[in-house]
Design an enzyme around this catalytic site. Structure first.
Site, short mmCIF file in Angstrom:
data_model
loop_
_atom_site.label_atom_id
_atom_site.label_comp_id
_atom_site.label_asym_id
_atom_site.label_seq_id
_atom_site.Cartn_x
_atom_site.Cartn_y
_atom_site.Cartn_z
CG ASP A 1 -2.32 -0.69 1.46
OD1 ASP A 1 -2.58 -1.28 -0.09
OD2 ASP A 1 -2.99 -0.59 2.14
CG ASP B 1 -1.17 5.33 -0.70
OD1 ASP B 1 -1.64 4.89 -1.81
OD2 ASP B 1 -1.10 5.00 0.16
CE LYS C 1 -2.29 -12.77 -19.73
NZ LYS C 1 -1.18 -11.67 -20.17
CB CYS D 1 42.60 -13.10 3.75
SG CYS D 1 42.86 -11.73 2.44
S1 IVH Z 1 -5.06 -12.48 -27.27
C1 IVH Z 1 -9.45 -10.76 -26.79
N1 IVH Z 1 -2.86 -13.98 -26.88
O1 IVH Z 1 -3.03 -10.30 -23.02
C2 IVH Z 1 -7.98 -11.27 -27.55
N2 IVH Z 1 -3.22 -12.34 -25.72
O2 IVH Z 1 -4.28 -10.09 -20.67
C3 IVH Z 1 -7.34 -10.50 -26.81
N3 IVH Z 1 -1.89 -11.19 -24.06
O3 IVH Z 1 -4.28 -7.68 -24.26
C4 IVH Z 1 -5.77 -10.89 -26.06
N4 IVH Z 1 -0.10 -12.89 -24.98
O4 IVH Z 1 -1.70 -7.93 -24.55
C5 IVH Z 1 -3.85 -12.80 -26.93
N5 IVH Z 1 -1.39 -15.01 -26.96
C6 IVH Z 1 -1.86 -14.27 -26.33
C7 IVH Z 1 -1.12 -13.29 -25.52
C8 IVH Z 1 -2.17 -12.38 -25.47
C9 IVH Z 1 -0.13 -11.77 -25.00
C10 IVH Z 1 -1.80 -10.62 -23.69
C11 IVH Z 1 -2.48 -8.83 -24.63
C12 IVH Z 1 -3.94 -8.92 -24.34
C13 IVH Z 1 -3.05 -9.89 -22.32
C14 IVH Z 1 -4.98 -9.89 -22.15
#
Ligand code: IVH
Length: 695
Positions: A38, A42, A118, A420
């Site tokens: 927190d 801030d 992702k 040392c």
């Molecule tokens: S699909 C409508 N595929 O994750 C679906 N997103 O938390 C749109 N991202 O804003 C996203 N890897 O920036 C998709 N293989 C992937 C991805 C991905 C990273 C990111 C993207 C999105 C965010 C959502």
């Protein structure tokens, strides 16, 4: 008392601060874990407000100060189709529940899923007009984003020209690979800037920064392909009907980078079980990837299923993010310890306010060397980004500069050896005690006596301390001239322990040269390099006679390493002579000296022998726990065995790997082998293959 405020030094730090604050707030409101406490939050918001007060024109949409009504700022480019976010799941159970509700919504089971990493970067939309990249826009608030077209040309994987003259929008993630991030921070600090805390922040700052007098490369990965209003009708229909996996193939054909080029390519799966198995595979490969991922995105692959599912205002219902545990957290740097290693290297280590990363409490992290501390401008009391991936020792990435309160203190470098008290040789990046390996004799001897070196049973650190304190041992060679009487005089040394220790020392005299070399602890030569040197040169005399050029004939020794190995061996000459005089073996069994150097066409390195044996020509990786006939062997002994049987041992799986011996608990290396189609063997199968070479 004044309330601390985070100091924001430039526009890039401001952009990153806004990102961090938005992320922290989102995590807070959705019940997730925020890396910021927190107080830190801030401070951050106060810092953002202070920056904005002087520059009302530069306020970013999404700033936690709420200065921009409705999110979008003037000049932002509207998205043709909203750039949505994703809902998250955190466990197999939550994922299963998500598929059930999706099936219910569309009236049948999802026919096929698409499973992708992702990527941990920033979402962008790249507009192509008749094949030419014309505009690059950030996600912004999802309905409109910032025009960052100035960055066009600095992003790998996002070609200026597609292979076909189509008008389309590519959506995807911009990130920095580990190498790009390190390069970016080097260049940035050279230009007097603060280093970025992590690749994500670095991409955010770099993408938005205009008018910098330098550019640093980033990388794009596409994960979406859609028509624009100007797209030719036929193509628009085709894109609208295509499965996600087909769109990704299409993007790759256009010349755009996708995860297909990585060790975690997007694949399609059927059913929950297969999908979760792929999530696990990607999770296992995560630590070895050259870029950050923070989860796995699972999408209904078919357009019909996507359309039936539809979208909410925030996220589509046909896709979900399976989040993986964070590998980076922010904590405080409390102190820096300076430890002297067995070769006299003085290494800094960060003492941290304990922080839990991926289930482990992290209190210490590596800090490379003094030059690195200076380059990163780390200070005591700083908030620092700590990275921990897999089993690798955690490392401090960088200070989070905008969280500074002004109360941070400089890190004091030692002026004399903390062990040392001798002087310090600061001529190289890694500082070293002028007393070299004599400085920390206990560490050097304990290492030499270790299982993978001379393997002297009964000579643990406590015993070594006793021997050194009693003045009986002043270097490694002294071990071999210890007498029964001397040992019996020591405390807690009875007749049996003494005889056992003497027998173990006697046995150590006949270890192969590779083990002796390793025991000497030449910098830059660990276990496998010591084996390669010993097998190449066959005798210690040959090794000592080698100049840098000859040393480079050994595989893995380049122009940088060769002279330092040669110099260190020269430094060790008196000790080596003393060891030889004490009867320690100085030859490598089974190796023949290099009469004429044969240059290996692949590696450019010479090879002293044409190996034969069941593993001739094979590169073998061992992973997981060994069982059966191999159960008692250490990893080093397994590697020795592989090399005796004519093979080459390696610790990482690549396309060059011929065989992976996978025991119980094998994880990412096994998964990678499966991915690359590398042959796998169980410990028992392998034992049968090399039976003739098992001692
Ligand atoms: S699909 C409508 N595929 O994750 C679906 N997103 O938390 C749109 N991202 O804003 C996203 N890897 O920036 C998709 N293989 C992937 C991805 C991905 C990273 C990111 C993207 C999105 C965010 C959502």
């Amino acid at each position: 008392m004044t309330t601390p405020t985070a100091q924001i030094v430039d526009a890039a730090a401001y952009a990153q601060a806004v990102e961090d604050a938005v992320k922290a707030a989102a995590a807070y409101y959705t019940g997730g874990t925020s890396p910021l406490g927190d107080d830190a939050y801030d401070q951050l918001v106060r810092g953002i407000a202070a920056w904005e007060a002087d520059r009302p024109d530069e306020v970013l949409p999404g700033s936690p100060t709420g200065k921009v009504a409705g999110g979008a700022v003037e000049g932002d480019v509207p998205h043709t189709v909203a750039m949505l976010s994703l809902d998250n799941v955190f466990s197999p159970e939550e994922f299963t529940a998500w598929t059930t509700s999706l099936s219910r919504r569309i009236g049948h089971e999802v026919e096929q899923f698409s499973v992708e990493a992702k990527l941990d970067g920033l979402a962008v939309a790249a507009r192509y007009t008749r094949g030419r990249l014309t505009r690059l826009i950030t996600r912004g608030d999802g309905t409109a984003g910032e025009d960052v077209s100035h960055a066009i040309g600095t992003i790998e994987g996002l070609p200026l020209e597609l292979t076909e003259p189509v008008t389309v929008e590519l959506r995807g993630e911009i990130l920095m690979t580990t190498t790009q991030f390190e390069h970016a921070n080097e260049v940035r600090t050279e230009h007097g800037g603060q280093p970025f805390a992590n690749p994500r922040g670095a991409s955010a700052g770099t993408l938005r920064a205009k008018d910098r007098d330098y550019t640093v490369p980033m990388t794009f990965f596409g994960y979406g392909l859609l028509p624009l209003p100007e797209t030719e009708k036929g193509l628009a229909v085709q894109l609208g009907e295509a499965a996600h996996s087909e769109l990704m193939d299409q993007a790759a054909t256009y010349g755009v980078n996708t995860t297909a080029t990585t060790a975690v390519p997007g694949i399609t799966t059927t059913g929950v079980e297969e999908t979760l198995a792929r999530v696990q595979e990607i999770a296992a490969l995560r630590a070895d990837l050259p870029f950050g991922i923070d989860g796995v995105v699972i999408k209904a692959d078919l357009a019909a299923d996507q359309q039936a599912a539809g979208a909410g205002s925030r996220a589509p219902r046909w896709a979900v993010a399976y989040k993986l545990p964070a590998v980076e957290k922010i904590t405080r740097l409390l102190a820096v310890e300076w430890n002297v290693g067995r070769t006299g290297i003085i290494a800094p280590r960060a003492v941290l306010e304990p922080v839990i990363i991926d289930g482990a409490t992290i209190t210490y992290a590596t800090l490379h060397n003094p030059a690195d501390i200076t380059r990163r401008d780390l200070r005591l009391g700083d908030h620092v980004m700590v990275h921990r991936a897999g089993d690798v020792i955690p490392r401090v990435e960088a200070p989070v500069a905008h969280l500074r309160t002004g109360e941070e203190q400089p890190i004091v470098f030692p002026e004399s050896c903390p062990h040392c008290g001798s002087g310090i040789d600061t001529s190289e990046q890694r500082w070293r005690c002028e007393n070299g390996r004599n400085c920390h004799l206990v560490a050097a001897l304990s290492y030499a006596a270790g299982r993978d070196q001379l393997d002297i049973e009964g000579l643990g650190a406590t015993r070594v301390v006793q021997l050194v304190d009693a003045g009986l041992v002043t270097d490694l060679a002294d071990l071999f001239t210890l007498t029964r009487e001397q040992l019996l005089d020591l405390e807690r040394m009875g007749a049996t322990s003494t005889d056992n220790l003497l027998a173990a020392i006697a046995a150590a005299r006949s270890r192969p040269l590779s083990r002796v070399l390793c025991a000497l602890g030449v910098r830059g030569t660990g276990r496998s390099m010591s084996r390669r040197i010993a097998r190449y040169f066959a005798t210690m005399d040959n090794i000592r006679a080698a100049d840098a050029e000859a040393m480079q004939q050994v595989e893995g020794i380049g122009t940088e390493k060769a002279p330092s190995i040669v110099a260190e061996l020269a430094e060790l000459a008196p000790l080596i002579d003393k060891l030889a005089a004490a009867g320690v073996n100085m030859t490598e069994p089974g190796a023949t000296p290099p009469a004429v150097t044969v240059v290996d066409a692949d590696s450019g390195a010479g090879s002293a022998e044409t190996a034969d044996g069941p593993l001739a020509g094979m590169t073998v990786v061992v992973t997981g726990a060994m069982t059966g006939a191999l159960e008692k062997l250490s990893r080093n002994q397994m590697n020795e065995l592989i090399e005796r049987a004519g093979g080459r041992s390696s610790s990482s799986v690549s396309r060059k790997t011929t065989l992976v011996v996978a025991g119980e608990g094998a994880g990412s290396k096994r998964a990678k082998a499966e991915d690359l189609g590398v042959r796998l063997a169980s410990p028992d199968e392998f034992a049968t293959l090399i039976a003739a070479f098992l001692e």
